[in-house]
Design a protein around this motif. Structure first.
Motif, mmCIF file in Angstrom:
data_model
loop_
_atom_site.group_PDB
_atom_site.id
_atom_site.type_symbol
_atom_site.label_atom_id
_atom_site.label_comp_id
_atom_site.label_asym_id
_atom_site.label_seq_id
_atom_site.Cartn_x
_atom_site.Cartn_y
_atom_site.Cartn_z
ATOM 1 N N LYS A 47 0.830 -1.207 0.000
ATOM 2 C CA LYS A 47 0.000 0.000 0.000
ATOM 3 C C LYS A 47 0.864 1.257 0.000
ATOM 4 N N ASN A 48 1.939 1.247 0.797
ATOM 5 C CA ASN A 48 2.833 2.403 0.828
ATOM 6 C C ASN A 48 3.444 2.654 -0.541
ATOM 7 N N ALA A 49 3.879 1.583 -1.217
ATOM 8 C CA ALA A 49 4.472 1.731 -2.546
ATOM 9 C C ALA A 49 3.464 2.304 -3.538
ATOM 10 N N LEU A 50 2.225 1.840 -3.473
ATOM 11 C CA LEU A 50 1.185 2.335 -4.380
ATOM 12 C C LEU A 50 0.866 3.799 -4.109
ATOM 13 N N MET A 51 0.753 4.160 -2.826
ATOM 14 C CA MET A 51 0.428 5.543 -2.479
ATOM 15 C C MET A 51 1.539 6.499 -2.906
ATOM 16 N N VAL A 52 2.789 6.074 -2.697
ATOM 17 C CA VAL A 52 3.926 6.913 -3.076
ATOM 18 C C VAL A 52 3.988 7.075 -4.589
ATOM 19 N N GLN A 53 3.883 5.957 -5.323
ATOM 20 C CA GLN A 53 4.004 6.035 -6.776
ATOM 21 C C GLN A 53 2.813 6.768 -7.397
ATOM 22 N N ALA A 54 1.646 6.686 -6.768
ATOM 23 C CA ALA A 54 0.470 7.394 -7.277
ATOM 24 C C ALA A 54 0.576 8.899 -7.052
ATOM 25 N N GLY A 55 1.505 9.321 -6.197
ATOM 26 C CA GLY A 55 1.635 10.730 -5.867
ATOM 27 C C GLY A 55 0.665 11.168 -4.780
ATOM 28 N N LEU A 56 -0.015 10.216 -4.167
ATOM 29 C CA LEU A 56 -0.990 10.549 -3.133
ATOM 30 C C LEU A 56 -0.327 10.952 -1.818
ATOM 31 N N ALA A 84 -10.475 15.681 2.825
ATOM 32 C CA ALA A 84 -11.157 16.368 1.729
ATOM 33 C C ALA A 84 -10.202 17.216 0.900
ATOM 34 N N ASN A 85 -9.153 17.739 1.536
ATOM 35 C CA ASN A 85 -8.234 18.617 0.806
ATOM 36 C C ASN A 85 -6.784 18.145 0.824
ATOM 37 N N CYS A 86 -6.529 16.980 1.435
ATOM 38 C CA CYS A 86 -5.166 16.421 1.489
ATOM 39 C C CYS A 86 -5.211 14.973 1.001
ATOM 40 N N GLU A 172 -17.624 5.433 -2.203
ATOM 41 C CA GLU A 172 -18.510 6.320 -1.454
ATOM 42 C C GLU A 172 -17.757 7.118 -0.390
ATOM 43 N N MET A 173 -16.548 6.668 -0.074
ATOM 44 C CA MET A 173 -15.765 7.297 0.993
ATOM 45 C C MET A 173 -14.685 8.233 0.457
ATOM 46 N N ILE A 174 -14.347 8.079 -0.822
ATOM 47 C CA ILE A 174 -13.279 8.877 -1.415
ATOM 48 C C ILE A 174 -13.552 10.376 -1.244
ATOM 49 N N GLY A 175 -12.554 11.088 -0.739
ATOM 50 C CA GLY A 175 -12.643 12.541 -0.648
ATOM 51 C C GLY A 175 -13.533 13.069 0.455
ATOM 52 N N LYS A 176 -14.027 12.204 1.327
ATOM 53 C CA LYS A 176 -14.920 12.651 2.405
ATOM 54 C C LYS A 176 -14.213 12.533 3.754
ATOM 55 N N ASP A 177 -14.466 13.513 4.614
ATOM 56 C CA ASP A 177 -13.930 13.464 5.970
ATOM 57 C C ASP A 177 -15.038 13.881 6.935
ATOM 58 N N LYS A 178 -15.656 12.884 7.568
ATOM 59 C CA LYS A 178 -16.773 13.142 8.471
ATOM 60 C C LYS A 178 -16.341 13.841 9.752
ATOM 61 N N ASN A 179 -15.056 13.751 10.087
ATOM 62 C CA ASN A 179 -14.581 14.432 11.296
ATOM 63 C C ASN A 179 -14.750 15.946 11.195
ATOM 64 N N PHE A 180 -14.710 16.451 9.958
ATOM 65 C CA PHE A 180 -14.795 17.890 9.763
ATOM 66 C C PHE A 180 -15.932 18.272 8.809
#
Length: 300
Positions: A47-56, A84-86, A172-180
């Motif tokens: 997962k770390n490799a995918l997130m890094v290579q995706a630029g996320l 939502a913004n990070c 359904e969860m992508i880009g959402k942050d219920k904490n804020f």
């Protein structure tokens, strides 16, 4: 039924990652199942490799909490910096500084488990050239002064072969942050998923200084109404042949795609093409990208 998730199962030729070292001996990570030992690339590493290579992780910010007995580093989270913004926080977070905030990941990855049981292949190395260079510069002898010139033999287990892993994204969860109570725009949501797909398609790992091409050799999946690794239990490789069970064929025909990279990595390519009606891997990801854009209604 409404699509809720993106689910993929991948067969790729990749190396395992390493567990703890014992002295100058490094061993690969392993799991025990079906009364045999299998090497893995752990889900955390993958997962770390995918997130890094995706630029996320490009916008990842970290913060330390020194109030504990030891310094704890966590992902920085606030009303101004959230999922939502990070993009980096899309992979989930737990921040316990001041107020505790927890958000589960919207991206779920399994271990990449070897398709064949483990056969130990140790490799032996040393730093003789560096030690000899140091010895010559300092008037020492490598054989007589091995401890002073830093001569260090070492060995590690080597494993590279076909491994299978699954990845599921909760759309359904992508880009959402219920904490804020914040949510990204549809264009941003689609972009995050497509960046992840690009990373899966072109995954490249660096293992002990060596470049490892971990692109998919076979891949099956698509948009699903179920948030689960839908193909995890039906994709199996035995003796370099994909097992084409009735369940795999039936599941694939429920509105999913199957992609095949032709290069004889799988020995029954003709049978795979015939029974699963596969398309090229590039076309697979192109179709999936269009489906993601349609899901988020950003077809422009």
């Amino acid at each position: 039924m409404k699509k809720k998730a993106l689910t993929l199962t991948v067969v790729a030729n990749m190396t395992s990652n390493y567990a703890e070292n014992l002295g100058n001996i490094a061993s690969v990570q392993k799991v025990f199942k079906n009364r045999k030992i299998y090497t893995i690339r752990s889900r955390e590493s993958l997962k770390n490799a995918l997130m890094v290579q995706a630029g996320l992780y490009d916008d990842l910010q970290t913060i330390s909490d020194s109030s504990k007995q030891k310094v704890v580093v966590q992902k920085a989270v606030s009303e101004k910096l959230n999922a939502a913004n990070c993009r980096a926080l899309e992979g989930g977070y737990m921040n316990t500084i001041d107020t505790t905030y927890i958000r589960n990941s919207s991206i779920y990855v399994t271990d990449a488990i070897s398709c064949e049981s483990f056969v130990n292949e140790p490799r032996f190395h040393n730093n003789l050239y560096l030690a000899s260079n140091y010895a010559q510069a300092n008037g020492l002898n490598v054989q007589n002064n091995a401890d002073k010139v830093g001569l260090m033999p070492y060995q590690y287990e080597y494993d590279k072969g076909l491994k299978c892993y699954s990845i599921t994204v909760d759309l359904e969860m992508i880009g959402k942050d219920k904490n804020f109570n914040m949510e990204a725009l549809p264009e941003e949501k689609a972009e995050r998923v497509i960046l992840l797909l690009n990373a899966i398609q072109n995954l490249s790992l660096v293992v002990k200084g060596n470049l490892d091409n971990a692109e998919p050799i076979f891949i099956v999946g698509g948009l699903s109404d179920r948030k689960t690794h839908y193909f995890e239990n039906v994709v199996h490789v035995k003796e370099d042949k994909l097992e084409l069970s009735e369940d795999l064929i039936q599941k694939k025909n429920q509105g999913f795609y199957a992609g095949l990279l032709k290069g004889q990595a799988l020995l029954n390519e003709d049978e795979i093409e015939e029974k699963l009606q596969t398309i090229g891997v590039s076309e697979f990801f192109s179709k999936l990208g269009e489906d993601v854009k349609t899901y988020f209604d950003v077809m422009k």
